[in-house]
Design an enzyme around this catalytic site. Sequence first.
Site, PDB file in Angstrom:
ATOM      1  N   ASP A   7      70.485  40.155  73.662  1.00 49.89           N
ATOM      2  CA  ASP A   7      70.443  39.501  75.091  1.00 49.89           C
ATOM      3  C   ASP A   7      71.906  39.884  75.716  1.00 49.89           C
ATOM      4  O   ASP A   7      72.159  40.142  75.366  1.00 49.89           O
ATOM      5  CB  ASP A   7      70.538  38.423  75.226  1.00 49.89           C
ATOM      6  CG  ASP A   7      69.185  37.672  73.755  1.00 49.89           C
ATOM      7  OD1 ASP A   7      68.189  38.341  74.197  1.00 49.89           O
ATOM      8  OD2 ASP A   7      68.787  36.486  73.802  1.00 49.89           O
TER       9      ASP A   7
HETATM   10  N1  URA Z   1      68.010  36.290  68.560  1.00 52.87           N
HETATM   11  C1  URA Z   1      68.534  36.112  70.398  1.00 52.87           C
HETATM   12  O1  URA Z   1      68.341  34.594  70.946  1.00 52.87           O
HETATM   13  N2  URA Z   1      69.080  36.886  71.178  1.00 52.87           N
HETATM   14  C2  URA Z   1      69.589  37.976  70.695  1.00 52.87           C
HETATM   15  O2  URA Z   1      70.371  38.704  71.727  1.00 52.87           O
HETATM   16  C3  URA Z   1      68.751  38.485  69.190  1.00 52.87           C
HETATM   17  C4  URA Z   1      68.570  37.315  68.568  1.00 52.87           C
END
Ligand code: URA
Length: 234
Positions: free
Chosen positions: A104
């Site tokens: 993310d």
């Molecule tokens: N889970 C999440 O919520 N975000 C990420 O970037 C990776 C795993």
Amino acid sequence: MESKKARLDRFISIKTGINRRDVRQLLAQKRVFINGQPATTNQVIDQFTQIECDGKCLQNNKPIYIMMNKPVGVISATKDNQHKTVIDLLQPQYADLHIAGRLDLNSSGLLLLTNHGEWSRNLTSPNKKVNKVYKVTLEKPLTKEYAEVFAKGIFFPYENITTLPAQLEIISEHVAEVTLKEGRYHQIKRMFGRFRNPVLKLHRVSIGALALDESLKPGESRELTAQEVQSLNH
Ligand code: URA
């Protein structure tokens, strides 16, 4: 060409505009070389097969594998109108790579990029069950119950699925190490959402046998060694 297999005669015909019958003749006359050896009819090739016809190179791609320490605030995408992308952080010769397992915008840590489609599919397919380890910092204190709930799996009504058993180890009151075998949309944040406990920081430390190189500062990257690539092939 994608990393899936293709037939040599078809590839040459498309690449050169020579019809299939004449291509077969070229092959019979040993005018085509595959990785330096005379080619045979019906030979199967992939995107990294070196192909030469009458001394002219038709394909000579090298597989590329990069690890990046993704910084917070940079998007795991190849193009974006709003944010800087992980591709923007790489040298121009790496502009055609794709991401093997996104993080993310506000997550950081180990991100892999490659031009090898089959390799990245193997790493990211939920069926392959490759461990991804994350260090997670939470707003509220952790309790033992978290590990039990993560191990059972959590139902996500939107997708109508239950997450695969995940491991949670409490490192300190507000920090956990979480190991997932899949990578669903915002998975970790949604799993902690079950406890109404917001994730403050999320950092990926490893994928399979490969750990993030600690010497890479946020935004820095390097090519994987042959041994590191091999370690992810199992
Ligand atoms: N889970 C999440 O919520 N975000 C990420 O970037 C990776 C795993």
